[in-house]
Design a protein around this motif. Structure first.
Motif, PDB file in Angstrom:
ATOM      1  N   SER A 136       3.009   7.483   7.954  1.00 22.32           N
ATOM      2  CA  SER A 136       3.314   7.365   6.531  1.00 22.32           C
ATOM      3  C   SER A 136       3.027   8.669   5.796  1.00 22.32           C
ATOM      4  CB  SER A 136       2.522   6.214   5.897  1.00 22.32           C
ATOM      5  OG  SER A 136       1.144   6.424   6.070  1.00 22.32           O
ATOM      6  N   GLY A 137       2.287   9.557   6.429  1.00 17.30           N
ATOM      7  CA  GLY A 137       1.981  10.863   5.851  1.00 17.30           C
ATOM      8  C   GLY A 137       2.644  11.959   6.660  1.00 17.30           C
ATOM      9  N   ASP A 155       0.395  10.976  12.049  1.00 18.52           N
ATOM     10  CA  ASP A 155      -0.173  11.619  10.867  1.00 18.52           C
ATOM     11  C   ASP A 155      -1.697  11.555  11.015  1.00 18.52           C
ATOM     12  OD1 ASP A 155      -0.934   9.008  10.100  1.00 18.52           O
ATOM     13  OD2 ASP A 155       0.646   8.836   8.594  1.00 18.52           O
TER      14      ASP A 155
END
Length: 176
Positions: free
Chosen positions: A37-38, A60
């Protein structure tokens, strides 16, 4: 005749599965690994069974920090004194991606690479250090990921062989 037709359909389906796994391995081999998600800080590719995209398995920081890890308080040739390096166990990353090989090609941001026996990550508590002394490793200081061997618990590893395998600024690992 119906049995022949069913056999033909079964063979066609099997052929499609084989074709997909050979010619589209990122798609067919996709496993249950969550998507990052990052920003992606590590990509693992090659002989793996769990992926989350066409490039292989991308991680991530949050994904790496969620894996089992440890803090290694070690003296290294690259920093003064004893420093606390923290990150996931390298074997946990290999397990997360379903690594199936015998060696690893670890590549840094500047394209330096080292070949490392996969067995090193299984038998030693090697970490993919994300932090040094509680601070994230910036690229300027060997980050975002630094391969740290357990020099603290196995002083016999403190030699040129393992120094050469201690890649910093890691961006990718290819399982071969």
């Amino acid at each position: 005749m119906f049995a022949t037709y069913r056999a033909f359909l079964s063979l066609a389906a099997l052929s499609l599965i084989v074709w997909s796994s050979v010619f589209q391995p990122g798609q067919a081999a996709a496993g249950s690994l969550a998507a990052p998600s990052g920003p992606v800080v590590l990509t693992v590719s090659g002989r793996i069974t769990q992926t989350n995209g066409a490039a292989g398995a991308q991680f991530d920081l949050a994904m790496l920090e969620a894996l089992p890890g440890r803090v290694a308080k070690v003296k290294t040739p690259w920093a003064e004194g004893v420093n606390a390096f923290e990150g996931p166990l390298a074997r946990a990353v290999l397990q997360a991606v379903g690594a199936q090989g015998s060696k690893l090609r670890i590549t840094a941001l500047n394209d330096y690479s080292a070949e490392v026996p996969l067995d090193d990550f299984l038998k030693f508590d090697v970490i993919l250090a994300l932090k040094k002394n509680d601070a994230y490793l910036p690229v300027r200081h060997q980050g975002p990921i630094f391969v740290i061997y357990p020099f603290d618990s196995n002083p016999g590893l403190y030699n040129e062989v393992y120094f050469g395998r201690s890649v910093w600024q890691v961006k990718s690992i290819e399982v071969q």
